[in-house]
Design an enzyme around this catalytic site. Structure first.
Site, PDB file in Angstrom:
ATOM      1  N   TYR A 258      46.852  40.229  48.798  1.00  0.00           N
ATOM      2  CA  TYR A 258      47.543  41.164  49.187  1.00  0.00           C
ATOM      3  C   TYR A 258      48.560  40.559  50.382  1.00  0.00           C
ATOM      4  O   TYR A 258      49.602  40.846  50.759  1.00  0.00           O
ATOM      5  CB  TYR A 258      46.895  42.526  49.713  1.00  0.00           C
ATOM      6  CG  TYR A 258      47.454  43.342  50.597  1.00  0.00           C
ATOM      7  CD1 TYR A 258      48.387  44.127  50.136  1.00  0.00           C
ATOM      8  CD2 TYR A 258      46.992  43.539  51.866  1.00  0.00           C
ATOM      9  CE1 TYR A 258      48.903  45.232  50.936  1.00  0.00           C
ATOM     10  CE2 TYR A 258      47.698  44.197  52.558  1.00  0.00           C
ATOM     11  CZ  TYR A 258      48.801  45.207  52.312  1.00  0.00           C
ATOM     12  OH  TYR A 258      49.641  45.907  53.028  1.00  0.00           O
TER      13      TYR A 258
HETATM   14  O1  LIG Z   1      45.985  46.375  58.578  1.00  0.00           O
HETATM   15  C1  LIG Z   1      46.340  46.480  57.478  1.00  0.00           C
HETATM   16  O2  LIG Z   1      47.411  45.642  57.378  1.00  0.00           O
HETATM   17  C2  LIG Z   1      45.584  46.746  56.333  1.00  0.00           C
HETATM   18  O3  LIG Z   1      44.766  48.075  56.700  1.00  0.00           O
HETATM   19  C3  LIG Z   1      44.021  48.276  55.498  1.00  0.00           C
HETATM   20  O4  LIG Z   1      43.161  47.410  55.050  1.00  0.00           O
HETATM   21  P1  LIG Z   1      41.793  47.261  55.870  1.00  0.00           P
HETATM   22  O5  LIG Z   1      41.649  46.880  57.241  1.00  0.00           O
HETATM   23  O6  LIG Z   1      40.900  46.349  54.806  1.00  0.00           O
HETATM   24  O7  LIG Z   1      41.019  48.857  55.756  1.00  0.00           O
HETATM   25  P2  LIG Z   1      39.946  49.498  55.002  1.00  0.00           P
HETATM   26  O8  LIG Z   1      39.806  49.031  53.444  1.00  0.00           O
HETATM   27  O9  LIG Z   1      39.810  50.965  55.058  1.00  0.00           O
HETATM   28  O10 LIG Z   1      38.538  48.752  55.712  1.00  0.00           O
HETATM   29  C4  LIG Z   1      38.398  48.856  56.908  1.00  0.00           C
HETATM   30  C5  LIG Z   1      37.156  48.235  57.442  1.00  0.00           C
HETATM   31  O11 LIG Z   1      35.963  48.748  56.725  1.00  0.00           O
HETATM   32  C6  LIG Z   1      35.377  47.820  56.128  1.00  0.00           C
HETATM   33  N1  LIG Z   1      34.985  48.236  54.706  1.00  0.00           N
HETATM   34  C7  LIG Z   1      35.558  48.466  53.847  1.00  0.00           C
HETATM   35  C8  LIG Z   1      34.940  49.047  52.653  1.00  0.00           C
HETATM   36  C9  LIG Z   1      33.615  49.182  52.482  1.00  0.00           C
HETATM   37  O12 LIG Z   1      33.090  49.603  51.354  1.00  0.00           O
HETATM   38  N2  LIG Z   1      33.018  48.769  53.711  1.00  0.00           N
HETATM   39  C10 LIG Z   1      33.320  48.523  54.802  1.00  0.00           C
HETATM   40  O13 LIG Z   1      32.772  48.216  55.535  1.00  0.00           O
HETATM   41  C11 LIG Z   1      36.348  46.680  56.166  1.00  0.00           C
HETATM   42  O14 LIG Z   1      35.773  45.534  56.002  1.00  0.00           O
HETATM   43  C12 LIG Z   1      37.089  46.755  57.334  1.00  0.00           C
HETATM   44  O15 LIG Z   1      36.588  46.232  58.268  1.00  0.00           O
HETATM   45  C13 LIG Z   1      44.814  48.621  54.384  1.00  0.00           C
HETATM   46  O16 LIG Z   1      43.826  49.223  53.201  1.00  0.00           O
HETATM   47  C14 LIG Z   1      45.800  47.647  53.971  1.00  0.00           C
HETATM   48  O17 LIG Z   1      46.475  48.429  53.072  1.00  0.00           O
HETATM   49  C15 LIG Z   1      46.683  47.536  55.055  1.00  0.00           C
HETATM   50  O18 LIG Z   1      47.769  46.684  55.032  1.00  0.00           O
END
Ligand SMILES: O=C(O)[C@H]1O[C@H](OP(=O)(O)OP(=O)(O)OC[C@H]2O[C@@H](n3ccc(=O)[nH]c3=O)[C@H](O)[C@@H]2O)[C@H](O)[C@@H](O)[C@@H]1O
Length: 446
Positions: A258
């Site tokens: 991604y």
């Molecule tokens: O900032 C960005 O550019 C990105 O932000 C998000 O990606 P992400 O930060 O990974 O968001 P989430 O999937 O909501 O995860 C948030 C946090 O929760 C954590 N997480 C996620 C899923 C899970 O089951 N458990 C968990 O602890 C992840 O490691 C992360 O630290 C979006 O999903 C992307 O599309 C976007 O581009």
């Protein structure tokens, strides 16, 4: 195999003639027919194999875990270019009416991904201030399409029409530019999500690379060329460890496909700016959240699972290291998007040719205060008045980075970007929306 998949196969004139010829003629020319049939068949297989990057990826992929459907056929159809019928006088009238500018010096903006989370909010904000807004969205089922339809109804009530189509559909895009001399494109259509890239890599190539190039191809030939503001991602910082992340930091170590496709988008933007004089501004969003958000994101499905009494996986880094995000509230992001649009200079090319150097920018849009994921869960527990079943686990190696933290001085300098919503306040608004949208705790099994 779904019929939409078959629809993508171009019929050849040779094949058409063959079907119309008489039995005798067919017998007489049996050997040449057999040869031709063989080559047509071979051609079809090659077309099927090479036509869509997403198609080939599907052999090993499953449908999105966030969508209601799990069949590969549905995945194929959602990626196909087949758009619901467009064209005709009534359709053109709707397009024109939606894109009509209603304020002095207003813009006419094509918003791609208008039924998406950020797209919906930005579209409403633009319309509210008198800009003409036309949406474009393919309504794919990466996550529950019913939520996208609900956002569409919301936009309809504001007088915004969403054309149903894919950014890879060049004929549709050309038609839209023929009808409307868009001053700006707010390009938010994308395959989002960090972890899903390992399941369905082709969908990222299809939307974030092929789709973006297709859109830029149409924009570069449009007269006038629009200025383009588009969604990049904080994930481009990848394994960068220097904090806070500045636009000047290295972005050549993406941790997920991604991120790599978003980084590729930034390089592609450079090329189209350089060759064709397109004005391009990339916005690196930092984990955007809020009402009408994306169900695949952690804050959203944590809320759902806490309410349902299901456990939630909370990632931690090696040696119990904290995983944190610079969570950014949607209203702040909208202000950033409008600021970027308002300060975007005109593209300089015409007739597909560059006339002068054009603006090329990239900005962080974050909140500047990272919050550990475990704190996010604590806030949700307080707001929902339910204790979460925490399942602490090691950060899987599927594209996640340990933390993000934005330096936003560049956006502040250029257009006064200044986020004002902390996570507690923003989540309160999200939870209020969530409960009202899904009706009640019991019904929240979306
Ligand atoms: O900032 C960005 O550019 C990105 O932000 C998000 O990606 P992400 O930060 O990974 O968001 P989430 O999937 O909501 O995860 C948030 C946090 O929760 C954590 N997480 C996620 C899923 C899970 O089951 N458990 C968990 O602890 C992840 O490691 C992360 O630290 C979006 O999903 C992307 O599309 C976007 O581009």
């Amino acid at each position: 195999m779904s019929s939409s998949h078959m629809d993508n196969i171009p019929s050849t004139p040779g094949k058409f003639k063959m079907e119309k010829s008489s039995y005798i003629q067919r017998c007489r020319h049996f050997s040449s027919v057999a040869k031709l049939t063989f080559f047509v068949f071979l051609g079809l297989i090659l077309v099927l194999f090479f036509k869509s990057p997403s198609t080939s990826s599907l052999s090993s992929s499953s449908s999105s875990p966030y969508s209601s459907s799990s069949s590969i056929a549905s995945d194929l159809s959602r990626r196909s270019l087949k758009t619901s019928s467009w064209g005709g006088l009534a359709w053109e009238k709707r397009v024109r009416s939606s894109a009509r500018i209603r304020s002095r010096n207003g813009f006419s903006v094509l918003v791609t991904g208008a039924a998406g989370f950020v797209g919906t909010h930005v579209s409403v904000a633009l319309k509210r201030r008198g800009d003409g807004v036309l949406g474009l969205d393919n309504f794919n089922d990466y996550y529950d399409p019913a939520l996208k339809r609900a956002r569409q109804s919301l936009l309809e009530r504001s007088g915004i029409y969403i054309v149903e189509g894919d950014i890879n559909d060049a004929a549709l895009l050309k038609k839209l530019f023929e009808l409307i001399p868009f001053t700006h494109v707010m390009h938010l259509a994308a395959q989002a999500g960090v972890r899903y890239a390992m399941e369905n890599p082709g969908s990222y190539v299809h939307s974030n690379i092929a789709g973006f190039v297709n859109l830029l191809e149409v924009c570069k030939s449009a007269n006038p060329q629009p200025a383009i503001v588009w969604a990049s991602s904080s994930s481009v910082y990848g394994l960068n460890t220097k904090v806070p992340f500045s636009e000047k930091d290295r972005t050549d170590q993406p941790a997920s496909l991604y991120a790599a496709t978003k980084k590729a988008g930034e390089e592609i933007a450079h090329t189209y700016n350089h060759i064709y004089g397109l004005s391009l501004t990339g916005l690196r969003f930092f984990t955007v959240y809020g009402p009408w958000g994306r169900p695949d994101m952690a804050y959203f499905f944590f809320t759902r699972n806490i309410l349902k009494g299901k456990s939630i996986p909370i990632f931690e880094a090696a040696n119990h290291g904290t995983v944190a995000r610079d969570f950014t509230y949607i209203d702040d992001i909208v202000k950033g998007c409008l600021g970027a649009l308002d300060t975007a200079e005109k593209s300089t090319g015409s007739g597909g040719k560059k006339r002068a150097p054009a603006q090329l920018r990239v900005f962080n849009l974050g909140n500047t205060s990272p919050v550990p994921v475990s704190d996010l869960v604590s806030i949700l527990e307080r707001l929902l008045k339910v204790k979460a079943k925490r399942l602490v686990m090691k950060l899987p190696r599927n594209g996640d980075v340990q933390f993000t933290h934005a330096n936003i001085s560049s956006a502040r300098r250029e257009f006064g970007y200044k986020p004002t919503t902390d996570l507690q306040t923003g989540l309160k608004k999200f939870v209020r929306w969530y409960v009202s949208y899904y009706g009640s705790v019991k019904k929240s099994d979306q």
